[in-house]
Design a protein around this motif. Structure first.
Motif, PDB file in Angstrom:
ATOM      1  N   PRO A  89     -16.455  44.961  14.814  1.00  0.00           N
ATOM      2  CA  PRO A  89     -15.438  43.999  14.396  1.00  0.00           C
ATOM      3  C   PRO A  89     -16.060  42.605  14.263  1.00  0.00           C
ATOM      4  O   PRO A  89     -16.949  42.243  15.033  1.00  0.00           O
ATOM      5  CB  PRO A  89     -14.415  44.043  15.518  1.00  0.00           C
ATOM      6  N   GLU A  90     -15.595  41.863  13.280  1.00  0.00           N
ATOM      7  CA  GLU A  90     -16.125  40.522  13.050  1.00  0.00           C
ATOM      8  C   GLU A  90     -15.693  39.620  14.194  1.00  0.00           C
ATOM      9  O   GLU A  90     -14.548  39.663  14.636  1.00  0.00           O
ATOM     10  CB  GLU A  90     -15.607  39.982  11.718  1.00  0.00           C
ATOM     11  N   GLU A  91     -16.631  38.813  14.674  1.00  0.00           N
ATOM     12  CA  GLU A  91     -16.314  37.905  15.775  1.00  0.00           C
ATOM     13  C   GLU A  91     -15.367  36.817  15.278  1.00  0.00           C
ATOM     14  O   GLU A  91     -15.433  36.389  14.133  1.00  0.00           O
ATOM     15  CB  GLU A  91     -17.596  37.277  16.320  1.00  0.00           C
ATOM     16  N   VAL A  92     -14.502  36.360  16.153  1.00  0.00           N
ATOM     17  CA  VAL A  92     -13.550  35.309  15.823  1.00  0.00           C
ATOM     18  C   VAL A  92     -13.993  34.034  16.528  1.00  0.00           C
ATOM     19  O   VAL A  92     -14.242  34.048  17.734  1.00  0.00           O
ATOM     20  CB  VAL A  92     -12.120  35.700  16.259  1.00  0.00           C
ATOM     21  N   PHE A  93     -14.108  32.955  15.765  1.00  0.00           N
ATOM     22  CA  PHE A  93     -14.528  31.673  16.313  1.00  0.00           C
ATOM     23  C   PHE A  93     -13.414  30.660  16.119  1.00  0.00           C
ATOM     24  O   PHE A  93     -12.692  30.701  15.118  1.00  0.00           O
ATOM     25  CB  PHE A  93     -15.811  31.190  15.619  1.00  0.00           C
ATOM     26  N   SER A  94     -13.325  29.727  17.051  1.00  0.00           N
ATOM     27  CA  SER A  94     -12.310  28.680  16.948  1.00  0.00           C
ATOM     28  C   SER A  94     -12.701  27.697  15.846  1.00  0.00           C
ATOM     29  O   SER A  94     -13.868  27.621  15.435  1.00  0.00           O
ATOM     30  CB  SER A  94     -12.168  27.939  18.279  1.00  0.00           C
ATOM     31  N   ALA A  95     -11.721  26.926  15.401  1.00  0.00           N
ATOM     32  CA  ALA A  95     -11.982  25.901  14.381  1.00  0.00           C
ATOM     33  C   ALA A  95     -13.015  24.902  14.896  1.00  0.00           C
ATOM     34  O   ALA A  95     -13.893  24.461  14.144  1.00  0.00           O
ATOM     35  CB  ALA A  95     -10.686  25.194  13.992  1.00  0.00           C
ATOM     36  N   ALA A  96     -12.936  24.546  16.181  1.00  0.00           N
ATOM     37  CA  ALA A  96     -13.889  23.598  16.762  1.00  0.00           C
ATOM     38  C   ALA A  96     -15.310  24.170  16.744  1.00  0.00           C
ATOM     39  O   ALA A  96     -16.263  23.461  16.421  1.00  0.00           O
ATOM     40  CB  ALA A  96     -13.475  23.232  18.187  1.00  0.00           C
ATOM     41  N   GLU A  97     -15.440  25.463  17.089  1.00  0.00           N
ATOM     42  CA  GLU A  97     -16.768  26.100  17.061  1.00  0.00           C
ATOM     43  C   GLU A  97     -17.329  26.130  15.645  1.00  0.00           C
ATOM     44  O   GLU A  97     -18.524  25.888  15.434  1.00  0.00           O
ATOM     45  CB  GLU A  97     -16.682  27.527  17.612  1.00  0.00           C
ATOM     46  N   LEU A  98     -16.472  26.413  14.676  1.00  0.00           N
ATOM     47  CA  LEU A  98     -16.921  26.445  13.280  1.00  0.00           C
ATOM     48  C   LEU A  98     -17.266  25.053  12.774  1.00  0.00           C
ATOM     49  O   LEU A  98     -18.201  24.891  11.980  1.00  0.00           O
ATOM     50  CB  LEU A  98     -15.873  27.119  12.397  1.00  0.00           C
ATOM     51  N   ASP A  99     -16.558  24.028  13.238  1.00  0.00           N
ATOM     52  CA  ASP A  99     -16.879  22.645  12.856  1.00  0.00           C
ATOM     53  C   ASP A  99     -18.257  22.242  13.384  1.00  0.00           C
ATOM     54  O   ASP A  99     -19.052  21.626  12.674  1.00  0.00           O
ATOM     55  CB  ASP A  99     -15.814  21.667  13.372  1.00  0.00           C
ATOM     56  N   VAL A 100     -18.535  22.608  14.631  1.00  0.00           N
ATOM     57  CA  VAL A 100     -19.848  22.310  15.216  1.00  0.00           C
ATOM     58  C   VAL A 100     -20.933  23.065  14.450  1.00  0.00           C
ATOM     59  O   VAL A 100     -21.993  22.506  14.134  1.00  0.00           O
ATOM     60  CB  VAL A 100     -19.885  22.658  16.725  1.00  0.00           C
ATOM     61  N   GLU A 142     -21.581  21.279  11.146  1.00  0.00           N
ATOM     62  CA  GLU A 142     -22.393  20.072  11.316  1.00  0.00           C
ATOM     63  C   GLU A 142     -23.848  20.444  11.595  1.00  0.00           C
ATOM     64  O   GLU A 142     -24.766  19.810  11.076  1.00  0.00           O
ATOM     65  CB  GLU A 142     -21.836  19.188  12.429  1.00  0.00           C
ATOM     66  N   LEU A 143     -24.066  21.485  12.406  1.00  0.00           N
ATOM     67  CA  LEU A 143     -25.431  21.945  12.656  1.00  0.00           C
ATOM     68  C   LEU A 143     -26.076  22.394  11.349  1.00  0.00           C
ATOM     69  O   LEU A 143     -27.233  22.073  11.074  1.00  0.00           O
ATOM     70  CB  LEU A 143     -25.456  23.083  13.679  1.00  0.00           C
ATOM     71  N   GLY A 144     -25.318  23.123  10.526  1.00  0.00           N
ATOM     72  CA  GLY A 144     -25.836  23.557   9.229  1.00  0.00           C
ATOM     73  C   GLY A 144     -26.251  22.373   8.366  1.00  0.00           C
ATOM     74  O   GLY A 144     -27.325  22.376   7.753  1.00  0.00           O
ATOM     75  N   VAL A 145     -25.421  21.341   8.329  1.00  0.00           N
ATOM     76  CA  VAL A 145     -25.736  20.125   7.560  1.00  0.00           C
ATOM     77  C   VAL A 145     -27.018  19.493   8.100  1.00  0.00           C
ATOM     78  O   VAL A 145     -27.914  19.112   7.332  1.00  0.00           O
ATOM     79  CB  VAL A 145     -24.557  19.121   7.609  1.00  0.00           C
ATOM     80  N   GLN A 146     -27.118  19.373   9.424  1.00  0.00           N
ATOM     81  CA  GLN A 146     -28.302  18.752  10.021  1.00  0.00           C
ATOM     82  C   GLN A 146     -29.557  19.597   9.811  1.00  0.00           C
ATOM     83  O   GLN A 146     -30.646  19.053   9.595  1.00  0.00           O
ATOM     84  CB  GLN A 146     -28.068  18.479  11.513  1.00  0.00           C
ATOM     85  N   LEU A 147     -29.424  20.927   9.850  1.00  0.00           N
ATOM     86  CA  LEU A 147     -30.586  21.792   9.611  1.00  0.00           C
ATOM     87  C   LEU A 147     -31.072  21.678   8.168  1.00  0.00           C
ATOM     88  O   LEU A 147     -32.283  21.647   7.921  1.00  0.00           O
ATOM     89  CB  LEU A 147     -30.264  23.244   9.969  1.00  0.00           C
ATOM     90  N   VAL A 148     -30.149  21.615   7.215  1.00  0.00           N
ATOM     91  CA  VAL A 148     -30.540  21.433   5.809  1.00  0.00           C
ATOM     92  C   VAL A 148     -31.250  20.090   5.646  1.00  0.00           C
ATOM     93  O   VAL A 148     -32.297  19.998   5.002  1.00  0.00           O
ATOM     94  CB  VAL A 148     -29.314  21.554   4.874  1.00  0.00           C
ATOM     95  N   ARG A 149     -30.694  19.042   6.245  1.00  0.00           N
ATOM     96  CA  ARG A 149     -31.327  17.709   6.193  1.00  0.00           C
ATOM     97  C   ARG A 149     -32.723  17.767   6.804  1.00  0.00           C
ATOM     98  O   ARG A 149     -33.691  17.237   6.246  1.00  0.00           O
ATOM     99  CB  ARG A 149     -30.443  16.724   6.945  1.00  0.00           C
TER     100      ARG A 149
END
Length: 174
Positions: A6-17, A20-27
């Motif tokens: 089953p696909e894991e369920v993440f909170s909106a706050a976890e997905l927001d973090v 932001e990590l994705g944005v910083q990793l691309v940068r």
């Protein structure tokens, strides 16, 4: 046929973090690529910067066949062959007979390759020390610990590539 987990369920706050990590990793990756290209532009040795990944891998993992290097570095065998030939021509890598199969050869760093690697490593370390010069010691240590944790997490959670044939089969059954 085994059922999918089953696909894991993440909170909106976890997905927001995570976003932001994705944005910083691309940068981060863009800046690393830019700094590598600056070094490559100034490098007089004529060796592609990407070829140094081969040298790094050989030094840390020992002599390897071209096919194993390609797999480890996620590159085409033809690319590894071209880059390793350049390293051989510059005396940084040598070809050795494979003790398990005399018809094949292994690539191994030479003494000059080790020297060049260490020189590049010293230059990288000086650059990183300058980048972190105004950071408190505790922050520098935390960065290393957190990057190690992140890398370990990535290594243990590398996405699986979907099999196109199984995806076609699912459509037929639905």
């Amino acid at each position: 046929m085994p059922s999918a987990a089953p696909e894991e369920v993440f909170s909106a706050a976890e997905l927001d973090v995570a976003d932001e990590l994705g944005v910083q990793l691309v940068r981060f990756m863009r800046l690393i690529t830019k700094s590598k290209s600056q070094v490559a532009a100034a490098g007089p040795d004529g060796i592609e910067r990407a070829a140094y990944a081969i040298l790094f891998h050989l030094i840390h993992e020992g002599p390897q066949r071209t096919s194993r290097l390609a797999e480890a570095l996620h590159a085409e065998i033809s690319t590894i062959s071209r880059q390793s030939s350049s390293l051989v021509q510059h005396g940084l890598v040598e070809r050795q007979a494979d003790p398990e199969d005399g018809r094949a050869c292994l690539l191994a760093p030479t003494t000059e390759g080790l020297r060049v690697f260490e020189e590049n490593r010293k230059q990288r370390n000086k650059w990183l020390a300058a980048v972190l010069a105004d950071w408190p010691e505790k922050d520098r240590q935390s960065l290393n610990e957190l990057l190690d944790r992140l890398n370990t997490g990535i290594e243990t959670n590398i996405p699986k590539v979907a099999d196109p044939m199984s995806a076609q089969g699912k459509g037929a059954d639905a």
